[in-house]
Each structure stands twice: as C-alpha cells, then as structure tokens.
Design an enzyme around this catalytic site. Structure first.
Site, PDB file in Angstrom:
ATOM      1  N   SER A  33      94.848 -42.650-133.707  1.00 59.33           N
ATOM      2  CA  SER A  33      93.910 -42.242-132.652  1.00 59.33           C
ATOM      3  C   SER A  33      94.634 -41.989-131.334  1.00 59.33           C
ATOM      4  O   SER A  33      94.014 -41.639-130.345  1.00 59.33           O
ATOM      5  CB  SER A  33      92.833 -43.311-132.465  1.00 59.33           C
ATOM      6  N   HIS A 166      53.972 -20.797-118.909  1.00 63.62           N
ATOM      7  CA  HIS A 166      54.229 -19.819-119.991  1.00 63.62           C
ATOM      8  C   HIS A 166      55.096 -18.652-119.496  1.00 63.62           C
ATOM      9  O   HIS A 166      55.053 -17.570-120.066  1.00 63.62           O
ATOM     10  CB  HIS A 166      52.929 -19.254-120.576  1.00 63.62           C
ATOM     11  N   SER A 287      81.832  -7.283-115.249  1.00 67.96           N
ATOM     12  CA  SER A 287      81.983  -6.785-116.605  1.00 67.96           C
ATOM     13  C   SER A 287      83.198  -5.875-116.632  1.00 67.96           C
ATOM     14  O   SER A 287      83.457  -5.143-115.682  1.00 67.96           O
ATOM     15  CB  SER A 287      80.731  -6.008-117.006  1.00 67.96           C
ATOM     16  N   LYS A 293      77.829  -4.578-112.845  1.00 71.21           N
ATOM     17  CA  LYS A 293      77.316  -5.880-113.273  1.00 71.21           C
ATOM     18  C   LYS A 293      77.893  -7.078-112.534  1.00 71.21           C
ATOM     19  O   LYS A 293      79.048  -7.103-112.135  1.00 71.21           O
ATOM     20  CB  LYS A 293      77.555  -6.065-114.778  1.00 71.21           C
ATOM     21  N   GLU A 300      75.307 -19.651-117.690  1.00 69.05           N
ATOM     22  CA  GLU A 300      75.234 -19.538-119.155  1.00 69.05           C
ATOM     23  C   GLU A 300      76.077 -20.618-119.830  1.00 69.05           C
ATOM     24  O   GLU A 300      75.685 -21.191-120.845  1.00 69.05           O
ATOM     25  CB  GLU A 300      75.708 -18.151-119.595  1.00 69.05           C
ATOM     26  N   GLN A 332      86.226 -45.715-134.583  1.00 68.53           N
ATOM     27  CA  GLN A 332      87.292 -45.050-133.837  1.00 68.53           C
ATOM     28  C   GLN A 332      86.879 -43.627-133.438  1.00 68.53           C
ATOM     29  O   GLN A 332      87.403 -43.065-132.479  1.00 68.53           O
ATOM     30  CB  GLN A 332      88.557 -45.014-134.710  1.00 68.53           C
TER      31      GLN A 332
END
Ligand code: ARG
Length: 467
Positions: A33, A166, A287, A293, A300, A332
């Site tokens: 580990s 909604h 972009s 853009k 995100e 572990q």
C-alpha cells in the site's frame, strides 16, 4: 534491522520470522500500500512520537531509547519532506517503511517502538488524523464559499430573476435570495463536517491488534498528545471500523451534490439563451474550432467530480459491508477512495468559490426573464383573495382565464386593458396593476425566509454573524 538475523531479501524483515521464503511478485504487488499510504507519513511519525513518549513515561522503554527514537523519527520526517527518502514496496506500507529506516538510523532501539501496538491501531490512528485534518480544511473552504455567496447576495438583494419549478418560470425571486439558498445548503454541509470531527475525535492508539495490551500504557496521555478529546472505548471496534472515513465520504457526496446542482445552474445560466451570468475568462475555456465559444468547463468538471465522489462512497461501503470483526486486509482499500474524494471535493469547492466571486450577473436579462411566462399570476390571484374576498380556488380560476386571454393576445398580464380584466371578474380595479410588476411581487413576499429584499437582508445578517 541492525540486529535482525533474517534474510531481508527472502522474507519480510518486519514479520518474516516464521517465513522461509519471500512473497511471490504478485503477492507483493497486491499487498503493498506504500504507493498511496505514503501520504500518511506525517501522521504516522506524529503517532509514533506520541507512542514512544508515552512508553517511556510509563517506564515501558528507557528514556534513552525514547530519545533516540524521537530523534530518528524527526530525521525521517525531514528526509521525507525534502524528498530524500526511498520508499520500498518490499516493506509494504508507510508504517514499516518508517520503522525500517528508523532501525538503519538508530539501531536496535528502533525495535522497541512497536511495543504495545500493532499496525492495526497504528493505521487506524494515522488515517483518523488524516481525515480529521481534511475535515478541518473542508470546514474552512466551505466558509470561504459561503462568504463568496454572502457578498453576491448582498450585492443582488434587490435584483429580480425568475424563480423556477420544473425549470419552468414559476414566480419572481431575487438573485440574492437564490444565492442565499446555497448559503443554507453549504451551511448544513459545514455543520455535518463539524459533527463528523466530533465523532472521530477519539484516539485509536493502544487498541493494539484488537484486544488491547498487557503493558501498562496510558491511552489518555497519547490521546491528549495527539489532540484527541479522549481514547476510543472498545479495542475491537477501534481497529475494525472505518465509519469515520465513510462519514467523510458521505459528507463529501452530499456537498458534492450541492456543488453539482450549482454547477448545473451555472451551465444553464451562462448559455446565450439564458444569458443570466457571464463567467470570467479565468474560469472558462475556448473552443479550438468555434471562435465565438466560451465554455463553462470548470462547472462541468465540478459536476463530474461529484460522480467520482459518489463512486468512492459506494466503493468503501461495499468494501466494508461483509467484513467480520475485527481488522481485515480489505480495509487497506479505504485510503485511495478517501484521498481521491478529498482531492475532488477540494478542487470543486475552490473552483466554485472562484466562479461565484468572478461571474458577471446580467441583471437586465434576469429582470426581463422574470417578467415573462406570467410569473405574477399568483400575485393576481392573491390580490383577488385580498381585495375582492374571493376564495383562493376561485381566484386561481379567474387568474387562469386572464392568463389564457393574455396568451391569446400575445401580451403580458400587466398589458391587458382593465376592461378585459373586468370582463373576467367585475371586482377587479386598476389598483391590480400595482401587484403585477415583478418588483411588487418580490417585495410582497415578506414571510419569514421569503424572497422580499428586506427578508433576504435579514438572512444575510444572520449568516454574516455565523460565518
Ligand atoms: N497497510 C495496512 C492497512 O492499510 C496496515 C495494517 C496492516 N495490518 C495487518 N494486520 N496486516 O490497512
């Protein structure tokens, strides 16, 4: 170790006494580990110093040996911090890497450090210390995020925006009120963090392998030295549970869920179609093909990190759910989940704090959107209840007819002529136009916790006093 007679090449120098040969390469790979638990080096060394000091205080080891051990451990700490330490996979984990190096540095006295303890209580200690520090860091970061929201809420206590249910326009609210909704969420997350710190504030060291020890140790002394409230009360539970780690992951998952909803809102708000906010250059990307853009990548990724955190929570719950008491090596696998989630959560909070502080709010766009979609229809119904003594259900019906008429004429409620409204219900007077604006709508919602700017300011003051 200096006085060790076993061949370190063939069997493990820490526990290889009864082993004739060393592990298969695959055994070593699955068992080790050190690749991830080296992150616990500072906690491991702190724990060992506290343990050795207690052993000497109790007369279990000599003061000279204790001094050598403490000096050696401090040397190792600086070696690791300065990058001058060679971690060995053969030595499995951080505990044995440190102890083996200690033996090289100080000789046989190193062998006395592991008296009255086991790696089982040692790892429980190191990991608890690590999680406790991470929770403290999380608490501070959440405080920073709340502060960012309080500033934006204050600035926009009066800025009107559409409130949604909604994701359909529901009633006008203020942007300040919307910001304060997140203050409440992150405030609860922080309260959960504080609770978790209280829950785990018990020292595991001295539980030994699982049964405690026959040496006259003082667990209260080590607990105090390591900043814990008190020692744990059951040695079996101490080495066998990882609920403190699962609690951290649960809190991270809940906070992540809040962060992800905020991220989703920022993604929606920053589209040209909504245009409610503009992200700063510092928190967006371009972009490579479409020059116009500006992408909300940070938002995100916050949304995505939440998926990772959820995965870690489910992983550790699943790892633990079938284990008989006490320690099993399965445990572990707890660390990587927690380390990964902690990194994701820290990044997500930091990115969100930056985005919230930096984003430009387009109040004109928000206000225009707030007025569309017949968002003040409830205000018309409430006016009919108040001024014309209609039962709310009837007022709802009358208002529905007014909305249908406005819709057929392609105008807003406030643009319907009085004669049209009176044709729907004779009791309507020109006073009704006072409640049909978005400003009047929000100003009227003065119920405790409501969206009226005066109420929002009260809630800001409440949180400022607590932040
Ligand atoms: N590396 C181990 C872990 O992380 C330390 C404890 C090992 N204990 C044992 N009995 N093998 O869980």
């Amino acid at each position: 170790m200096a006085d060790d007679t076993t061949d370190t090449k063939s069997s493990n120098q820490m526990w290889g006494g009864r082993f004739a040969s060393g592990p298969d390469a695959i055994m070593e790979e699955i068992n080790a580990s050190i690749g991830f638990d080296k992150k616990l080096f500072a906690q491991d060394i702190r724990g060992s110093i506290a343990h050795a000091t207690m052993l000497a205080h109790q007369g279990i080891i000599s003061a000279e040996d204790k001094d050598k051990i403490v000096h050696g451990l401090n040397t190792i700490l600086s070696e690791i911090e300065s990058g001058n330490f060679e971690f060995s996979r053969q030595l499995e984990d951080i505990h044995m890497n440190v102890e083996a190096r200690l033996a090289t540095l100080i000789g046989p006295a190193a062998g006395r450090l592991h008296t009255a303890r086991s790696r089982n209580d040692q790892v429980a200690l190191d990991f608890r210390l690590w999680v406790k520090e991470e929770l403290q860091k999380t608490e501070q970061m959440l405080t920073g995020l709340i502060a960012a929201f309080l500033d934006r809420a204050e600035e926009h206590a009066e800025s009107v925006m559409p409130g949604f249910t909604h994701l359909q326009t529901a009633q006008p609210v203020t942007f300040g009120h919307h910001c304060m909704a997140y203050v409440e969420m992150f405030g609860r997350d922080r309260a959960r963090v504080r609770h978790a710190i209280e829950h785990l504030d018990e020292s595991p060291i001295g539980a030994a392998a699982l049964a405690g020890t026959g040496y006259p140790i003082d667990r209260h002394m080590t607990a105090k030295a390591l900043g814990f409230r008190e020692p744990t009360r059951n040695s079996i539970d101490t080495v066998s549970d990882r609920d403190f780690a699962i609690e951290f992951l649960s809190i991270a998952a809940i906070a992540g869920m809040h962060l992800s909803r905020l991220a989703e809102e920022i993604v929606i708000w920053s589209t040209p179609q909504f245009g409610f906010v503009r992200l700063s250059d510092a928190f967006s990307t371009g972009s490579s093909i479409m020059p116009q853009k500006k992408n909300p990548d940070a938002a995100e990724l916050v949304r995505a990190k939440t998926g990772r955190i959820n995965g870690s929570l489910v992983a550790l719950l699943t790892i633990m759910k079938g284990l008989p008491l006490a320690y099993s090596k399965d445990m572990q696998e707890d660390k990587e989940q927690v380390f990964d989630a902690a990194e994701s959560l820290e990044l997500a909070i930091a990115a969100m704090t930056g985005m919230v502080r930096d984003m430009t709010v387009n109040t004109a766009r928000m206000k225009a959107a707030a007025g569309s979609g017949y968002s003040t229809a409830t205000d018309l119904a409430d006016w009919l209840v108040r001024e014309a003594a209609l039962p709310f259900r009837d007022a709802h019906h009358v208002t529905g007819r007014a909305v249908a008429l406005a819709e057929s004429k392609g105008c807003d409620l406030a643009e319907l002529p009085l004669s049209d409204l009176q044709a729907i219900h004779a009791a309507i007077t020109d006073k009704v136009y006072d409640v049909l604006t978005v400003e009047a709508s929000v100003a009227s919602r003065k119920s405790f916790g409501g969206t009226a700017p005066s109420e929002v300011r009260k809630q800001i003051a409440f949180w400022r006093a607590r932040n």
